[in-house]
Design a protein around this motif. Sequence first.
Motif, PDB file in Angstrom:
ATOM      1  N   ALA A 114      -6.298  -2.322  -9.454  1.00 50.68           N
ATOM      2  CA  ALA A 114      -6.133  -0.949  -8.963  1.00 50.68           C
ATOM      3  C   ALA A 114      -4.823  -0.361  -9.493  1.00 50.68           C
ATOM      4  CB  ALA A 114      -6.146  -0.932  -7.432  1.00 50.68           C
ATOM      5  N   VAL A 115      -3.761  -1.145  -9.417  1.00 52.10           N
ATOM      6  CA  VAL A 115      -2.451  -0.668  -9.865  1.00 52.10           C
ATOM      7  C   VAL A 115      -2.478  -0.395 -11.377  1.00 52.10           C
ATOM      8  CG1 VAL A 115      -0.011  -1.327 -10.121  1.00 52.10           C
ATOM      9  CG2 VAL A 115      -1.216  -1.781  -7.967  1.00 52.10           C
ATOM     10  N   ALA A 116      -3.143  -1.279 -12.129  1.00 50.81           N
ATOM     11  CA  ALA A 116      -3.225  -1.098 -13.587  1.00 50.81           C
ATOM     12  C   ALA A 116      -3.971   0.187 -13.939  1.00 50.81           C
ATOM     13  CB  ALA A 116      -3.919  -2.299 -14.227  1.00 50.81           C
ATOM     14  N   ALA A 117      -4.875   0.623 -13.042  1.00 46.77           N
ATOM     15  CA  ALA A 117      -5.626   1.859 -13.298  1.00 46.77           C
ATOM     16  C   ALA A 117      -4.885   3.079 -12.737  1.00 46.77           C
ATOM     17  CB  ALA A 117      -7.023   1.756 -12.686  1.00 46.77           C
ATOM     18  N   GLY A 118      -3.643   2.864 -12.270  1.00 50.56           N
ATOM     19  CA  GLY A 118      -2.822   3.989 -11.810  1.00 50.56           C
ATOM     20  C   GLY A 118      -2.942   4.296 -10.324  1.00 50.56           C
ATOM     21  N   LEU A 119      -3.598   3.401  -9.567  1.00 51.42           N
ATOM     22  CA  LEU A 119      -3.770   3.659  -8.134  1.00 51.42           C
ATOM     23  C   LEU A 119      -2.719   2.880  -7.357  1.00 51.42           C
ATOM     24  CD1 LEU A 119      -7.657   3.277  -8.037  1.00 51.42           C
ATOM     25  CD2 LEU A 119      -6.310   5.263  -8.659  1.00 51.42           C
ATOM     26  N   THR A 120      -1.758   3.586  -6.808  1.00 46.78           N
ATOM     27  CA  THR A 120      -0.617   2.917  -6.188  1.00 46.78           C
ATOM     28  C   THR A 120      -0.678   2.948  -4.667  1.00 46.78           C
ATOM     29  OG1 THR A 120       0.511   4.994  -6.526  1.00 46.78           O
ATOM     30  CG2 THR A 120       1.006   3.236  -8.090  1.00 46.78           C
ATOM     31  N   ASP A 121      -1.645   3.675  -4.144  1.00 50.83           N
ATOM     32  CA  ASP A 121      -1.801   3.766  -2.690  1.00 50.83           C
ATOM     33  C   ASP A 121      -3.069   2.987  -2.330  1.00 50.83           C
ATOM     34  OD1 ASP A 121      -2.796   4.637  -0.179  1.00 50.83           O
ATOM     35  OD2 ASP A 121      -1.732   6.542  -0.340  1.00 50.83           O
ATOM     36  N   VAL A 122      -2.874   1.842  -1.690  1.00 49.69           N
ATOM     37  CA  VAL A 122      -4.005   0.945  -1.419  1.00 49.69           C
ATOM     38  C   VAL A 122      -4.257   0.871   0.081  1.00 49.69           C
ATOM     39  CG1 VAL A 122      -4.762  -1.462  -1.553  1.00 49.69           C
ATOM     40  CG2 VAL A 122      -3.556  -0.431  -3.494  1.00 49.69           C
ATOM     41  N   LEU A 123      -5.495   1.098   0.463  1.00 52.86           N
ATOM     42  CA  LEU A 123      -5.866   0.943   1.875  1.00 52.86           C
ATOM     43  C   LEU A 123      -6.831  -0.232   1.979  1.00 52.86           C
ATOM     44  CD1 LEU A 123      -5.876   2.107   4.825  1.00 52.86           C
ATOM     45  CD2 LEU A 123      -8.028   3.216   4.198  1.00 52.86           C
ATOM     46  N   MET A 124      -6.438  -1.235   2.748  1.00 50.69           N
ATOM     47  CA  MET A 124      -7.331  -2.370   2.950  1.00 50.69           C
ATOM     48  C   MET A 124      -8.054  -2.237   4.274  1.00 50.69           C
ATOM     49  SD  MET A 124      -5.600  -5.804   1.654  1.00 50.69           S
ATOM     50  CE  MET A 124      -4.942  -5.601   0.019  1.00 50.69           C
ATOM     51  N   ILE A 125      -9.355  -2.469   4.249  1.00 52.43           N
ATOM     52  CA  ILE A 125     -10.131  -2.467   5.479  1.00 52.43           C
ATOM     53  C   ILE A 125     -10.231  -3.929   5.904  1.00 52.43           C
ATOM     54  CG2 ILE A 125     -12.252  -1.671   6.604  1.00 52.43           C
ATOM     55  CD1 ILE A 125     -10.897   0.568   4.969  1.00 52.43           C
ATOM     56  N   THR A 126      -9.615  -4.250   7.027  1.00 51.81           N
ATOM     57  CA  THR A 126      -9.534  -5.663   7.402  1.00 51.81           C
ATOM     58  C   THR A 126     -10.394  -5.975   8.623  1.00 51.81           C
ATOM     59  OG1 THR A 126      -7.613  -5.228   8.781  1.00 51.81           O
ATOM     60  CG2 THR A 126      -7.185  -5.889   6.520  1.00 51.81           C
ATOM     61  N   GLY A 127     -10.688  -7.237   8.775  1.00 56.59           N
ATOM     62  CA  GLY A 127     -11.517  -7.680   9.889  1.00 56.59           C
ATOM     63  C   GLY A 127     -10.761  -8.611  10.801  1.00 56.59           C
ATOM     64  N   ARG A 128     -11.490  -9.560  11.366  1.00 57.88           N
ATOM     65  CA  ARG A 128     -10.896 -10.375  12.431  1.00 57.88           C
ATOM     66  C   ARG A 128      -9.747 -11.258  11.940  1.00 57.88           C
ATOM     67  NH1 ARG A 128     -14.196 -15.377  11.876  1.00 57.88           N
ATOM     68  NH2 ARG A 128     -15.103 -14.872   9.883  1.00 57.88           N
ATOM     69  N   ALA A 154       3.710 -10.013  -5.546  1.00 59.78           N
ATOM     70  CA  ALA A 154       2.606  -9.574  -4.679  1.00 59.78           C
ATOM     71  C   ALA A 154       3.097  -8.509  -3.693  1.00 59.78           C
ATOM     72  CB  ALA A 154       2.024 -10.762  -3.921  1.00 59.78           C
ATOM     73  N   THR A 155       4.331  -8.659  -3.227  1.00 59.26           N
ATOM     74  CA  THR A 155       4.875  -7.719  -2.249  1.00 59.26           C
ATOM     75  C   THR A 155       5.154  -6.364  -2.866  1.00 59.26           C
ATOM     76  OG1 THR A 155       6.055  -9.662  -1.439  1.00 59.26           O
ATOM     77  CG2 THR A 155       6.598  -7.559  -0.414  1.00 59.26           C
ATOM     78  N   ASP A 156       5.637  -6.380  -4.109  1.00 60.99           N
ATOM     79  CA  ASP A 156       6.101  -5.132  -4.721  1.00 60.99           C
ATOM     80  C   ASP A 156       5.007  -4.381  -5.472  1.00 60.99           C
ATOM     81  OD1 ASP A 156       8.559  -5.811  -3.739  1.00 60.99           O
ATOM     82  OD2 ASP A 156       9.200  -6.829  -5.578  1.00 60.99           O
ATOM     83  N   LEU A 157       3.804  -4.961  -5.520  1.00 58.72           N
ATOM     84  CA  LEU A 157       2.736  -4.397  -6.347  1.00 58.72           C
ATOM     85  C   LEU A 157       2.405  -2.939  -6.025  1.00 58.72           C
ATOM     86  CD1 LEU A 157      -0.271  -6.868  -6.660  1.00 58.72           C
ATOM     87  CD2 LEU A 157       0.778  -5.534  -8.480  1.00 58.72           C
ATOM     88  N   ALA A 158       2.158  -2.660  -4.758  1.00 56.18           N
ATOM     89  CA  ALA A 158       1.671  -1.332  -4.380  1.00 56.18           C
ATOM     90  C   ALA A 158       2.052  -1.056  -2.937  1.00 56.18           C
ATOM     91  CB  ALA A 158       0.151  -1.294  -4.506  1.00 56.18           C
ATOM     92  N   GLU A 159       1.833   0.190  -2.527  1.00 54.00           N
ATOM     93  CA  GLU A 159       2.037   0.519  -1.121  1.00 54.00           C
ATOM     94  C   GLU A 159       0.719   0.190  -0.414  1.00 54.00           C
ATOM     95  OE1 GLU A 159       2.858   4.532   1.396  1.00 54.00           O
ATOM     96  OE2 GLU A 159       3.275   4.572  -0.755  1.00 54.00           O
ATOM     97  N   VAL A 160       0.717  -0.870   0.388  1.00 57.69           N
ATOM     98  CA  VAL A 160      -0.548  -1.309   0.996  1.00 57.69           C
ATOM     99  C   VAL A 160      -0.598  -0.892   2.471  1.00 57.69           C
ATOM    100  CG1 VAL A 160      -2.124  -3.242   1.363  1.00 57.69           C
ATOM    101  CG2 VAL A 160      -0.555  -3.302  -0.573  1.00 57.69           C
ATOM    102  N   HIS A 161      -1.677  -0.212   2.829  1.00 55.10           N
ATOM    103  CA  HIS A 161      -1.907   0.196   4.219  1.00 55.10           C
ATOM    104  C   HIS A 161      -3.125  -0.563   4.739  1.00 55.10           C
ATOM    105  CE1 HIS A 161       0.652   3.734   3.390  1.00 55.10           C
ATOM    106  NE2 HIS A 161       0.090   3.649   2.198  1.00 55.10           N
ATOM    107  N   TYR A 162      -3.249  -0.623   6.047  1.00 54.05           N
ATOM    108  CA  TYR A 162      -4.359  -1.386   6.638  1.00 54.05           C
ATOM    109  C   TYR A 162      -5.048  -0.570   7.714  1.00 54.05           C
ATOM    110  CZ  TYR A 162      -1.852  -5.112   4.341  1.00 54.05           C
ATOM    111  OH  TYR A 162      -1.212  -5.872   3.389  1.00 54.05           O
ATOM    112  N   VAL A 163      -6.352  -0.727   7.804  1.00 54.43           N
ATOM    113  CA  VAL A 163      -7.082  -0.173   8.939  1.00 54.43           C
ATOM    114  C   VAL A 163      -8.132  -1.205   9.334  1.00 54.43           C
ATOM    115  CG1 VAL A 163      -8.723   1.153   7.512  1.00 54.43           C
ATOM    116  CG2 VAL A 163      -8.257   1.886   9.831  1.00 54.43           C
TER     117      VAL A 163
END
Length: 297
Positions: free
Chosen positions: A46-60, A94-103
Amino acid sequence: MSFKITKAVIPAAGLGTRFLPATKAMPKEMLPVVDKPAIQYVVEEAVAAGLTDVLMITGRNKNALENHFDRVGELEATLLQKGDIERLRKVNYATDLAEVHYVRQGDPKGLGHAVLRARMHVGHEPFAVLLGDDIIDDRDVLLARMIEEQGLRNATIVALLEVDPSVVHMYGVATIEATETDDVVRVTGLVEKPTKENAPSNYAIIGRYVLQPEIFDILEHTKPGKGGEIQLTDALETLAANPSIAGGVYGVVFRGRRYDTGDRLDYIKAIVQLAVERDDLGPDLRPWLKEFAKDLK
Ligand code: UTP
């Protein structure tokens, strides 16, 4: 109007039942592929394609995912103390890759339901969806090509792979028409996991999408489909059948290397394929593998 896409949504809330018991306390997206969890390859793509805002949909089992993309002070201090700068660099990467958000997706009611959880974060703009258990080899370009087509056509773009007709029942499958561009087809219909006899083609959807924000309204009204789950494919079928809503659906045909790490056999193949090509492991692994394969019945 074309819009610069910056947001990536990565659904990682599935139960991963094919990998039980490994996935009892850990999402399948955290399974290591050589020495990185599958999800890190996906975030890197995602970052290589220019997407720096990442939202992860997480489960249990979201903690393992969140911890992986967060700082681990104790570990960093120990590596620093030991002077192991190379490993410290890998850990911090891994930490510095992108701005990662979670829902959270409370109940895993299907991929369509997971994507709908991104609505608040995404707002009214096109965005990419990358499945957290699908790895595209970083030497082959897919997502950047899809984003380019989205900008040109202002439409929904899916990634299609020509598969053997015997495996169509594992995928969403497209009815297609050729376009003026060699690697792009128009998608006029979609069906989730058809039988070999009912499949409209052998062009299967793989885990990359560039979606229009109109998908959210459609997902709101999409009833549970195959397996009792809210299927993203069913919502895409609505868009394909009604091109006036948001420009219709097009497919970028991918001819590169893809690894489905959610499937046990493909997961094992992925590790072997990626490891034999690595400079640090390949030189020792290749001769061993040849020797091992010689005796196989
Ligand atoms: P899969 O169908 O491959 O995931 O979903 P699964 O249900 O976890 O797998 P098995 O069949 O039980 O082993 C494709 C992607 O969609 C996500 C998964 O995490 C995976 O990345 N997903 C699926 C969700 O986020 N939520 C869901 O409700 C379902």
